[in-house]
Design a protein around this motif. Structure first.
Motif, PDB file in Angstrom:
ATOM      1  N   PRO A 192      61.005 -29.765  24.834  1.00 31.17           N
ATOM      2  CA  PRO A 192      60.981 -30.945  25.888  1.00 31.17           C
ATOM      3  C   PRO A 192      61.864 -30.942  27.015  1.00 31.17           C
ATOM      4  CG  PRO A 192      60.554 -31.719  23.501  1.00 31.17           C
ATOM      5  CD  PRO A 192      61.220 -30.127  23.517  1.00 31.17           C
ATOM      6  N   LYS A 193      63.270 -30.670  26.533  1.00 28.25           N
ATOM      7  CA  LYS A 193      64.253 -30.856  27.615  1.00 28.25           C
ATOM      8  C   LYS A 193      63.903 -29.908  28.826  1.00 28.25           C
ATOM      9  CE  LYS A 193      69.177 -29.735  28.192  1.00 28.25           C
ATOM     10  NZ  LYS A 193      70.413 -29.205  27.710  1.00 28.25           N
ATOM     11  N   GLY A 194      63.742 -28.637  28.244  1.00 31.40           N
ATOM     12  CA  GLY A 194      63.108 -27.628  29.414  1.00 31.40           C
ATOM     13  C   GLY A 194      62.174 -28.059  30.270  1.00 31.40           C
ATOM     14  N   TYR A 195      61.027 -28.595  29.718  1.00 29.86           N
ATOM     15  CA  TYR A 195      60.085 -29.007  30.353  1.00 29.86           C
ATOM     16  C   TYR A 195      60.325 -30.345  31.328  1.00 29.86           C
ATOM     17  CZ  TYR A 195      55.367 -31.046  31.792  1.00 29.86           C
ATOM     18  OH  TYR A 195      54.236 -31.431  32.628  1.00 29.86           O
ATOM     19  N   LEU A 196      61.207 -31.220  30.955  1.00 27.47           N
ATOM     20  CA  LEU A 196      61.705 -32.307  31.776  1.00 27.47           C
ATOM     21  C   LEU A 196      62.525 -31.930  32.916  1.00 27.47           C
ATOM     22  CD1 LEU A 196      62.534 -34.939  29.111  1.00 27.47           C
ATOM     23  CD2 LEU A 196      60.816 -34.766  30.442  1.00 27.47           C
ATOM     24  N   GLU A 199      60.017 -30.333  35.459  1.00 32.99           N
ATOM     25  CA  GLU A 199      59.340 -31.396  36.151  1.00 32.99           C
ATOM     26  C   GLU A 199      60.068 -32.246  36.946  1.00 32.99           C
ATOM     27  OE1 GLU A 199      56.120 -34.728  34.561  1.00 32.99           O
ATOM     28  OE2 GLU A 199      58.165 -34.997  33.565  1.00 32.99           O
ATOM     29  N   ARG A 200      61.568 -32.402  36.849  1.00 40.03           N
ATOM     30  CA  ARG A 200      62.482 -32.796  37.529  1.00 40.03           C
ATOM     31  C   ARG A 200      62.524 -31.850  38.803  1.00 40.03           C
ATOM     32  NH1 ARG A 200      68.283 -33.351  38.349  1.00 40.03           N
ATOM     33  NH2 ARG A 200      68.372 -31.540  36.637  1.00 40.03           N
ATOM     34  N   LEU A 201      62.575 -30.585  38.799  1.00 40.83           N
ATOM     35  CA  LEU A 201      62.382 -29.640  40.000  1.00 40.83           C
ATOM     36  C   LEU A 201      61.298 -29.889  40.628  1.00 40.83           C
ATOM     37  CD1 LEU A 201      64.179 -27.801  41.630  1.00 40.83           C
ATOM     38  CD2 LEU A 201      63.233 -25.832  40.049  1.00 40.83           C
ATOM     39  N   HIS A 202      60.218 -29.934  40.075  1.00 38.85           N
ATOM     40  CA  HIS A 202      58.927 -29.987  40.651  1.00 38.85           C
ATOM     41  C   HIS A 202      58.871 -31.553  41.355  1.00 38.85           C
ATOM     42  CE1 HIS A 202      54.776 -30.331  41.031  1.00 38.85           C
ATOM     43  NE2 HIS A 202      54.651 -31.720  40.591  1.00 38.85           N
ATOM     44  N   VAL A 265      55.215 -34.823  24.427  1.00 35.00           N
ATOM     45  CA  VAL A 265      55.272 -36.245  23.867  1.00 35.00           C
ATOM     46  C   VAL A 265      55.814 -36.381  22.431  1.00 35.00           C
ATOM     47  CG1 VAL A 265      53.839 -38.282  23.521  1.00 35.00           C
ATOM     48  CG2 VAL A 265      53.586 -36.833  25.695  1.00 35.00           C
ATOM     49  N   THR A 266      54.817 -35.542  21.738  1.00 36.99           N
ATOM     50  CA  THR A 266      54.997 -35.562  20.096  1.00 36.99           C
ATOM     51  C   THR A 266      56.552 -35.154  19.856  1.00 36.99           C
ATOM     52  OG1 THR A 266      52.665 -35.100  19.680  1.00 36.99           O
ATOM     53  CG2 THR A 266      54.173 -34.673  17.845  1.00 36.99           C
ATOM     54  N   GLU A 267      57.012 -34.130  20.468  1.00 35.98           N
ATOM     55  CA  GLU A 267      58.441 -33.672  20.153  1.00 35.98           C
ATOM     56  C   GLU A 267      59.499 -34.553  20.671  1.00 35.98           C
ATOM     57  OE1 GLU A 267      59.428 -30.857  18.745  1.00 35.98           O
ATOM     58  OE2 GLU A 267      57.457 -30.743  17.893  1.00 35.98           O
ATOM     59  N   ILE A 268      59.065 -35.330  21.906  1.00 37.06           N
ATOM     60  CA  ILE A 268      60.109 -36.328  22.147  1.00 37.06           C
ATOM     61  C   ILE A 268      60.400 -37.461  21.094  1.00 37.06           C
ATOM     62  CG2 ILE A 268      60.452 -38.000  23.918  1.00 37.06           C
ATOM     63  CD1 ILE A 268      59.803 -36.069  25.973  1.00 37.06           C
ATOM     64  N   ARG A 269      59.090 -37.991  20.775  1.00 37.55           N
ATOM     65  CA  ARG A 269      59.018 -38.975  19.601  1.00 37.55           C
ATOM     66  C   ARG A 269      59.684 -38.449  18.378  1.00 37.55           C
ATOM     67  NH1 ARG A 269      52.684 -40.917  20.357  1.00 37.55           N
ATOM     68  NH2 ARG A 269      53.003 -42.033  22.269  1.00 37.55           N
ATOM     69  N   ARG A 270      59.555 -37.171  18.000  1.00 38.99           N
ATOM     70  CA  ARG A 270      60.107 -36.868  16.700  1.00 38.99           C
ATOM     71  C   ARG A 270      61.516 -36.567  17.085  1.00 38.99           C
ATOM     72  NH1 ARG A 270      62.496 -32.461  15.200  1.00 38.99           N
ATOM     73  NH2 ARG A 270      61.899 -31.111  16.896  1.00 38.99           N
ATOM     74  N   MET A 271      62.148 -36.506  18.114  1.00 38.84           N
ATOM     75  CA  MET A 271      63.384 -36.307  18.505  1.00 38.84           C
ATOM     76  C   MET A 271      64.103 -37.544  18.517  1.00 38.84           C
ATOM     77  SD  MET A 271      63.467 -33.209  21.335  1.00 38.84           S
ATOM     78  CE  MET A 271      64.847 -33.533  22.047  1.00 38.84           C
ATOM     79  N   THR A 272      63.201 -38.613  18.928  1.00 38.88           N
ATOM     80  CA  THR A 272      63.750 -39.891  19.040  1.00 38.88           C
ATOM     81  C   THR A 272      63.972 -40.632  17.439  1.00 38.88           C
ATOM     82  OG1 THR A 272      62.800 -40.596  20.916  1.00 38.88           O
ATOM     83  CG2 THR A 272      63.265 -42.233  19.893  1.00 38.88           C
TER      84      THR A 272
END
Length: 455
Positions: A192-196, A199-202, A265-272
């Motif tokens: 998720p960190k890599g995707y964010l 997305e931030r660069l996008h 989304v699921t991974e971010i929730r799990r990380m949270t």
């Protein structure tokens, strides 16, 4: 046969709907079963009564077991958001509770609230396909043609350095028959960190006006001064197919089409949830460290106190031993004194007896001598008869004396035994009394040590 039955049971289990399997597993918990039995016995109006309070069955025997929730809405919110204890069991409880109320034709909104006043998002979460690992397609990365009339462009490190603020891990370029095709990709971490970051660069390209739309409709290849303008956006599957058009076999850029909800989304929730658990564990470790420190300090305090107590006890024992030896020496002295007195008395009695017997012996000897000195036979005979009578009388008197003496000795020995018996009984009573008081003293000291407050 048993293995066949087990396989049939597993097949039947797999054929059950997921919701029914969750219901079976969660109802295996006795507290959950009791909770849903109570829920089944209530009408919709009774369930939605504002005054009705509920315990969370998933918190049973845990820190939140005593908490009350006024209505099912706070209970459901608790089950959805708790992140420290029995997270999976709470989520399943929330899901089953919503499903149960949906089948009854009601919801978890308390009675008395207005329905239909607002309409929010649909229940299902919006999902879409994404490229995995996360990538950003960079356009216009060629530079110029070489001597062979083939295009050359940016290198991998040049591209990474150009966007070093976005933590890309790899760069790739597309090549064809004419050389560099002016297409490059930045590849980010597969999480998720890599995707964010991608997305931030996008979004940065969108804000700058150099996104996909600008590239496809009104792109400007050069800035004033001759520098090429780069464009970038999150690629789709068609973009990467174009990127791989002239890349055979192993040189192709590898990617997958995955679910945004599943991978991000699921991974971010799990990380949270993991972070919440980590915070809880860190707090727990800090508390345990504080407790361990207090225990260590208490142990040091108790050890020091024990050391002093043992030292004091050793001094007391030494003093007691010295006192005991002094008392024993005094008793031995007194015992020896009394023994000497008894020996003197026994010698005195023996001397008296000898003195008592000596006159009798002398008298008998004189009578025998006088009989022997008689001048005539008649006088001698008479004298001997008198001596014999006197001796007989003396013997009778001595027998009576001996009998009386034995009687006195026996009475004396009996009194002596009684006196010794009383002495030993008194000594035994003293030892018992000492033992009882010593036991009482030990119990008192032990209780004081137990009741001693630990800092």
């Amino acid at each position: 046969m048993l293995e066949l039955k087990l396989r049939m049971i597993m097949m039947m289990w797999e054929m059950l709907p997921e919701m029914m399997r969750k219901m079976i597993l969660i109802l295996a918990n006795s507290m959950m079963m009791k909770f849903f039995e109570i829920l089944d016995s209530l009408s919709v109006e009774e369930i939605n009564e504002p005054a009705r309070q509920w315990h969370c069955p998933a918190c049973q025997d845990g820190p939140g077991a005593i908490d009350w929730y006024r209505g099912l809405q706070p209970l459901t919110t608790h089950a959805k958001t708790v992140g420290a204890k029995r997270v999976k069991l709470h989520r399943e409880l929330a899901e089953l509770l919503e499903e149960e109320l949906r089948r009854r034709g009601t919801s978890v909104v308390p009675s008395g609230e207005v329905f239909g006043k607002w309409n929010g998002l649909k229940e299902e979460e919006k999902d879409h396909d994404i490229i995995w690992p996360p990538m950003v397609l960079i356009m216009n990365t060629w530079l110029e043609k070489d001597d062979n009339e083939k295009w050359v462009g940016m290198g991998n490190q040049e591209l990474l350095d150009c966007f070093h603020n976005y933590a890309a891990v790899k760069a790739r370029h597309s090549y064809g028959p004419q050389g560099h095709r002016g297409m490059s990709v930045l590849i980010f971490e597969s999480n998720p960190k890599g995707y964010l970051e991608a997305e931030r660069l996008h979004k940065h390209f969108i804000e700058q006006g150099t996104d996909r739309y600008a590239w496809e409709h009104r792109h400007v290849l050069f800035h004033p001064g001759g520098k090429r303008q780069l464009y970038g956006f999150l690629p789709g599957e068609e973009d990467l197919e174009i990127f791989n058009k002239h890349s055979p076999g192993k040189t192709k850029l590898k990617y997958e089409i995955r679910s945004f909800h599943e991978m991000v989304v699921t991974e971010i929730r799990r990380m949270t949830e993991d972070n919440q658990q980590l915070v809880y564990l860190k707090d727990k470790v800090v508390k345990e460290q504080r407790h361990a420190k207090k225990l260590e300090e208490s142990f040091g305090f108790v050890s020091e106190k024990l050391r002093k107590t043992m030292k004091e006890n050793q001094i007391v024992r030494q003093r007691t031993q010295m006192q005991h030896e002094q008392n024993k020496e005094a008793l031995d002295f007194q015992e020896q004194f009394f023994k000497d007195q008894m020996d003197l008395m026994h010698e005195e009695i023996k001397a008296k007896e000898e003195e008592f017997e000596r006159p009798q012996q002398d008298k008998r000897e004189k009578m025998k001598q006088s009989g022997a000195d008689s001048s005539t036979a008649h006088d001698k005979k008479t004298r001997l008869e008198d001596i014999a009578k006197l001796i007989q009388l003396q013997d009778e008197e001595m027998k009576e004396f001996v009998a009386e003496r034995e009687k006195l000795v026996r009475v004396h020995e009996e009194k002596l035994q009684e006196m010794k018996k009383r002495h030993w009984e008194e000594e035994l009573e003293l030892e018992k009394e000492f033992n009882a008081r010593l036991t009482q003293l030990m119990g008192k000291c032990s209780q004081e040590q137990v009741d001693q407050p630990v800092n």
